[in-house]
Write a protein that holds these residues in place. Structure first.
Motif, mmCIF file in Angstrom:
data_model
loop_
_atom_site.group_PDB
_atom_site.id
_atom_site.type_symbol
_atom_site.label_atom_id
_atom_site.label_comp_id
_atom_site.label_asym_id
_atom_site.label_seq_id
_atom_site.Cartn_x
_atom_site.Cartn_y
_atom_site.Cartn_z
ATOM 1 N N THR A 210 0.861 -1.056 0.232
ATOM 2 C CA THR A 210 -0.026 0.095 0.174
ATOM 3 C C THR A 210 0.819 1.116 -0.011
ATOM 4 O OG1 THR A 210 -0.053 -0.223 2.331
ATOM 5 C CG2 THR A 210 -2.010 -0.952 1.269
ATOM 6 N N PRO A 212 1.549 5.673 -1.344
ATOM 7 C CA PRO A 212 1.410 6.571 -2.517
ATOM 8 C C PRO A 212 2.192 6.192 -3.547
ATOM 9 C CG PRO A 212 2.674 7.612 -0.742
ATOM 10 C CD PRO A 212 2.183 6.333 -0.140
ATOM 11 N N ARG A 215 0.258 3.592 -5.590
ATOM 12 C CA ARG A 215 -1.135 4.062 -6.257
ATOM 13 C C ARG A 215 -0.704 5.050 -7.291
ATOM 14 N NH1 ARG A 215 -2.493 5.339 -0.842
ATOM 15 N NH2 ARG A 215 -1.900 7.585 -1.222
ATOM 16 N N ASP A 217 0.616 7.981 -6.819
ATOM 17 C CA ASP A 217 -0.016 9.288 -6.474
ATOM 18 C C ASP A 217 1.162 10.592 -6.304
ATOM 19 O OD1 ASP A 217 -1.138 11.350 -5.203
ATOM 20 O OD2 ASP A 217 -2.318 10.109 -3.964
ATOM 21 N N GLY B 9 -12.840 0.777 -1.731
ATOM 22 C CA GLY B 9 -11.539 0.354 -1.699
ATOM 23 C C GLY B 9 -11.354 -0.310 -0.083
ATOM 24 N N CYS B 62 -13.647 7.960 1.674
ATOM 25 C CA CYS B 62 -12.740 6.962 1.777
ATOM 26 C C CYS B 62 -12.044 6.672 0.537
ATOM 27 C CB CYS B 62 -12.915 5.677 2.762
ATOM 28 S SG CYS B 62 -13.695 6.246 4.180
ATOM 29 N N SER B 64 -8.854 6.997 -2.628
ATOM 30 C CA SER B 64 -7.348 7.742 -2.695
ATOM 31 C C SER B 64 -7.334 9.183 -2.867
ATOM 32 C CB SER B 64 -6.710 6.775 -4.168
ATOM 33 O OG SER B 64 -7.358 7.346 -5.196
ATOM 34 N N ASP B 65 -6.144 9.558 -2.545
ATOM 35 C CA ASP B 65 -6.097 10.998 -2.425
ATOM 36 C C ASP B 65 -6.251 11.626 -3.676
ATOM 37 O OD1 ASP B 65 -5.303 10.233 0.359
ATOM 38 O OD2 ASP B 65 -3.311 11.191 0.054
ATOM 39 N N ASN B 66 -5.691 11.112 -4.727
ATOM 40 C CA ASN B 66 -6.085 11.433 -5.871
ATOM 41 C C ASN B 66 -7.469 11.914 -6.416
ATOM 42 O OD1 ASN B 66 -3.654 11.884 -7.493
ATOM 43 N ND2 ASN B 66 -3.623 9.647 -7.717
ATOM 44 N N SER B 67 -8.453 11.218 -5.869
ATOM 45 C CA SER B 67 -9.815 11.423 -6.203
ATOM 46 C C SER B 67 -10.480 12.227 -5.364
ATOM 47 C CB SER B 67 -10.618 9.786 -6.058
ATOM 48 O OG SER B 67 -9.819 8.975 -7.178
ATOM 49 N N SER B 86 -7.456 11.044 4.320
ATOM 50 C CA SER B 86 -5.954 10.930 3.649
ATOM 51 C C SER B 86 -4.968 11.394 4.775
ATOM 52 C CB SER B 86 -5.980 12.092 2.739
ATOM 53 O OG SER B 86 -4.771 12.744 2.153
#
Lengths: 249, 249
Positions: A210, A212, A215, A217, B9, B62, B64-67, B86
């Protein structure tokens, strides 16, 4: 059978303790560091010497890889079995006319930390069946996991251990350096660290990744790089690069 | 209080499960991935939707940071509290006219791995005391370790976690790659890995460091480099350099 342990460091201490706890008498602990030897000797009730190496059947050299060759020359007796505990060096590094062997305990040893010896994998290498048997019998009194290994294989076992233990511990050091710098108690991270290890009992580490980098990111990766410098920044970049390579990102 | 979790996720699944196991009813799990939502919905007996976001008092994003930013725009209601999970992003990334907050669970989540939620540190950030209280009360039903954190501090908590968890797991992956290449069972290394972690409960990681780099054993370092290539070699060099810098070697 007379057994002598040579060395006074972490490995020597724990090997001696493992023998004594399992009722295998030691004839002597021999080494240079009198202060350390005295402490071990008093705790384990084993005689020590810095000068007169006792006559024995088996000598177990538990000193750092750098010193094995020099130390092995102290043993002038021929009719005996000498073994070292190095993960990476050949048994041929032992410079004497005795029978040569290797007994590698796959574990990380710190004097102040108690250990359960019964789970430690021991890897045995010797010139002949008789010597193998001696080492198997000795190690089997300490641990239930005693195996044979060639030098070639042992080198890779040690290398794997460097990644899975030495480098992991260094990541903990660098992590703690970061959290200390912000006065964040390192205790907060213990459940996370436990879970990171518990996971690999159930999931392949490659599937458990898991964070960044996996992902991809980029925003977080850049943000983190701005918070880091020097060696920690270098580790951050190297590890992320390696993660992204592994997952073809 | 009506609570909706957005996402399907690892984090969404475990947050939803933690709520349900602690008898906090969820009004809905909302997301894009119907297959995953359906699985979670069936396991936890919580309604799901991919289209109609339910009216609620608290939305927990909840994803991913990107979304997060894009997803936060789905919530058009104003009189509600929206939180994201995040470690690194500000609560201001939430793009709506509602009250904004952050609820960061310091843990690594994989769907297939069961977790004890009661030890997970939760870090809360909100605009006012009332919102803080809502999040503290919710998180305290899941975990006994709920704390406040600023965004600045949270970024460093996340960064520390990347070193102590994500990078550690990647070292396990690279370690396993090495042992697999020689058909050495990775099981051999589990007692070593356990001990590496157990140590830090008793000894500072900086004092627990073992291995060729901290011994400055150049022969072994060179030997290991010859066995490695590509990313693993790069990791080997970077980690050893960092170890040697830390101990002034």
């Amino acid at each position: 059978m007379q057994i002598v342990i040579i060395g006074s460091g972490n490995v020597a201490y724990h090997m001696a303790k493992a023998f004594v706890l399992n009722s295998i008498p030691l004839a002597q602990i021999f080494g240079r560091n009198e202060t350390e030897l005295k402490k071990i000797s008093e705790e384990l009730k084993v005689p020590f010497s810095t000068e007169n190496l006792k006559d024995a059947d088996v000598y177990i050299i538990c000193v750092s890889d750098n010193s094995i060759e020099a130390v092995s020359k102290i043993i002038t007796k021929k009719d005996c079995l000498v073994t070292h505990t190095s993960g990476s060096l050949s048994k041929e590094i032992l410079a004497g006319e005795y029978r040569k062997s290797s007994l590698y305990p796959l574990q990380t040893f710190s004097k102040s930390k108690e250990l359960d010896y019964s789970n430690i994998p021991f890897f045995v290498e010797a010139d002949n069946e008789e010597d193998k048997k001696i080492l198997f019998e000795l190690a089997s009194k300490i641990s239930k996991r005693v195996m044979e290994s060639t030098h070639e294989k042992r080198k890779y076992i040690h290398l794997t251990a460097v990644f899975a233990c030495n480098f992991v511990n260094h990541l903990f050091s660098r992590a703690k350096e970061i959290s200390d710098s912000q006065e964040i108690p390192f205790d907060y991270f213990l459940p996370l660290i436990n879970e990171t290890v518990e996971k690999i009992y159930e999931i392949e580490p490659k599937s458990a990744q898991t964070g960044p980098a996996v992902r991809n990111d980029k925003r977080i990766l850049e943000l983190h790089e701005q918070l880091l410098k020097d060696e920690s920044l270098q580790i951050y970049k190297t590890m992320n690069h390696s993660i992204q390579k592994m997952y073809n990102l």
